[in-house]
Design a protein around this motif. Structure first.
Motif, mmCIF file in Angstrom:
data_model
loop_
_atom_site.group_PDB
_atom_site.id
_atom_site.type_symbol
_atom_site.label_atom_id
_atom_site.label_comp_id
_atom_site.label_asym_id
_atom_site.label_seq_id
_atom_site.Cartn_x
_atom_site.Cartn_y
_atom_site.Cartn_z
ATOM 1 N N LEU A 31 0.814 -1.226 0.000
ATOM 2 C CA LEU A 31 0.000 0.000 0.000
ATOM 3 C C LEU A 31 0.842 1.268 0.000
ATOM 4 O O LEU A 31 0.445 2.267 -0.594
ATOM 5 N N ARG A 32 1.993 1.243 0.634
ATOM 6 C CA ARG A 32 2.843 2.446 0.668
ATOM 7 C C ARG A 32 3.378 2.798 -0.713
ATOM 8 O O ARG A 32 3.748 3.943 -0.967
ATOM 9 N N GLU A 33 3.436 1.819 -1.583
ATOM 10 C CA GLU A 33 3.949 2.043 -2.933
ATOM 11 C C GLU A 33 2.839 2.167 -3.969
ATOM 12 O O GLU A 33 3.097 2.398 -5.139
ATOM 13 N N GLU A 34 1.597 2.014 -3.546
ATOM 14 C CA GLU A 34 0.442 2.032 -4.453
ATOM 15 C C GLU A 34 -0.004 3.473 -4.692
ATOM 16 O O GLU A 34 -0.346 4.189 -3.770
ATOM 17 N N ASN A 35 0.015 3.886 -5.963
ATOM 18 C CA ASN A 35 -0.374 5.256 -6.302
ATOM 19 C C ASN A 35 -1.685 5.329 -7.072
ATOM 20 O O ASN A 35 -2.286 6.396 -7.171
ATOM 21 N N ASP A 36 -2.108 4.224 -7.662
ATOM 22 C CA ASP A 36 -3.250 4.262 -8.569
ATOM 23 C C ASP A 36 -4.549 3.717 -7.995
ATOM 24 O O ASP A 36 -5.576 3.782 -8.653
ATOM 25 N N MET A 37 -4.528 3.165 -6.801
ATOM 26 C CA MET A 37 -5.732 2.552 -6.249
ATOM 27 C C MET A 37 -6.714 3.627 -5.777
ATOM 28 O O MET A 37 -6.341 4.551 -5.051
ATOM 29 N N THR A 38 -7.955 3.482 -6.200
ATOM 30 C CA THR A 38 -8.987 4.401 -5.706
ATOM 31 C C THR A 38 -9.401 3.970 -4.302
ATOM 32 O O THR A 38 -9.185 2.819 -3.892
ATOM 33 N N PHE A 39 -10.008 4.882 -3.569
ATOM 34 C CA PHE A 39 -10.472 4.537 -2.222
ATOM 35 C C PHE A 39 -11.565 3.483 -2.298
ATOM 36 O O PHE A 39 -11.632 2.587 -1.458
ATOM 37 N N SER A 40 -12.392 3.564 -3.306
ATOM 38 C CA SER A 40 -13.446 2.574 -3.491
ATOM 39 C C SER A 40 -12.854 1.180 -3.680
ATOM 40 O O SER A 40 -13.327 0.197 -3.085
ATOM 41 N N PHE A 42 -9.868 0.213 -2.692
ATOM 42 C CA PHE A 42 -9.269 -0.137 -1.398
ATOM 43 C C PHE A 42 -10.314 -0.735 -0.474
ATOM 44 O O PHE A 42 -10.102 -1.776 0.152
ATOM 45 N N CYS A 43 -11.476 -0.085 -0.382
ATOM 46 C CA CYS A 43 -12.553 -0.562 0.498
ATOM 47 C C CYS A 43 -13.030 -1.949 0.084
ATOM 48 O O CYS A 43 -13.274 -2.813 0.931
ATOM 49 N N THR A 44 -13.150 -2.166 -1.215
ATOM 50 C CA THR A 44 -13.574 -3.470 -1.724
ATOM 51 C C THR A 44 -12.571 -4.546 -1.343
ATOM 52 O O THR A 44 -12.943 -5.624 -0.856
ATOM 53 N N LEU A 45 -11.293 -4.265 -1.544
ATOM 54 C CA LEU A 45 -10.259 -5.239 -1.200
ATOM 55 C C LEU A 45 -10.176 -5.469 0.308
ATOM 56 O O LEU A 45 -9.996 -6.600 0.763
ATOM 57 N N LEU A 46 -10.340 -4.411 1.078
ATOM 58 C CA LEU A 46 -10.313 -4.547 2.542
ATOM 59 C C LEU A 46 -11.446 -5.442 3.029
ATOM 60 O O LEU A 46 -11.261 -6.281 3.910
ATOM 61 N N THR A 47 -12.602 -5.300 2.424
ATOM 62 C CA THR A 47 -13.748 -6.132 2.787
ATOM 63 C C THR A 47 -13.465 -7.608 2.520
ATOM 64 O O THR A 47 -13.979 -8.475 3.219
ATOM 65 N N GLY A 48 -12.611 -7.899 1.543
ATOM 66 C CA GLY A 48 -12.320 -9.280 1.177
ATOM 67 C C GLY A 48 -11.140 -9.904 1.893
ATOM 68 O O GLY A 48 -10.720 -11.011 1.550
ATOM 69 N N ILE A 49 -10.598 -9.231 2.891
ATOM 70 C CA ILE A 49 -9.447 -9.790 3.613
ATOM 71 C C ILE A 49 -9.845 -11.114 4.269
ATOM 72 O O ILE A 49 -10.857 -11.202 4.960
ATOM 73 N N MET A 50 -9.027 -12.127 4.067
ATOM 74 C CA MET A 50 -9.309 -13.482 4.534
ATOM 75 C C MET A 50 -8.822 -13.705 5.968
ATOM 76 O O MET A 50 -7.937 -12.993 6.447
ATOM 77 N N PRO A 51 -9.362 -14.730 6.629
ATOM 78 C CA PRO A 51 -9.014 -15.005 8.029
ATOM 79 C C PRO A 51 -7.549 -15.361 8.279
ATOM 80 O O PRO A 51 -7.072 -15.182 9.393
ATOM 81 N N LYS A 52 -6.845 -15.851 7.295
ATOM 82 C CA LYS A 52 -5.445 -16.272 7.506
ATOM 83 C C LYS A 52 -4.440 -15.130 7.372
ATOM 84 O O LYS A 52 -3.240 -15.357 7.383
ATOM 85 N N THR A 53 -4.921 -13.894 7.243
ATOM 86 C CA THR A 53 -4.042 -12.725 7.180
ATOM 87 C C THR A 53 -3.883 -12.154 8.585
ATOM 88 O O THR A 53 -4.658 -12.480 9.490
#
Length: 117
Positions: A31-40, A42-53
């Protein structure tokens, strides 16, 4: 106004290190190196975080309700769970007088609602 993802089991700011490490682990995204990701996105990917993380593991501890599972928690897991559940508990910050006043107010409300004496 930016809407932040709402989840009662993690905090976007306090858990940022867990979020960063979970994105790296699950998606290969730093994420510190990510320049092109929209907040939307980001939110979608955050919602999909799996239990083994890292975030998924902490969320699992914080959200656990099964009494049999809780019996097998380590001391550290209980500390994580209890700290989270108590962190925004206004009762922790109240004096005994304030607690008594709130209890009296609640009793009065119930009395009015249900016609008690």
């Amino acid at each position: 106004m930016i809407q932040h993802p709402v989840n009662k089991w993690y905090d976007l700011y306090d858990d940022w290190d867990l979020i960063e490490s979970s994105f790296a682990m699950q998606y290969g995204i730093r994420l510190r190196e990510e320049n092109d990701m929209t907040f939307s996105e980001f939110c979608t990917l955050l919602t999909g975080i799996m239990p083994k993380t890292p975030l998924g593991q902490i969320v699992s501890i914080r959200a656990e309700e099964d009494k049999d599972m809780l019996k097998n928690f380590t001391k550290e897991q209980h500390e994580i769970r209890n700290e989270w559940r108590n962190r925004n508990n206004p009762i922790e910050e109240m004096t005994e007088e304030e607690k008594a006043q709130k209890a009296k107010e609640f009793q009065e409300i119930m009395s009015k609602m249900f016609g008690g004496a």
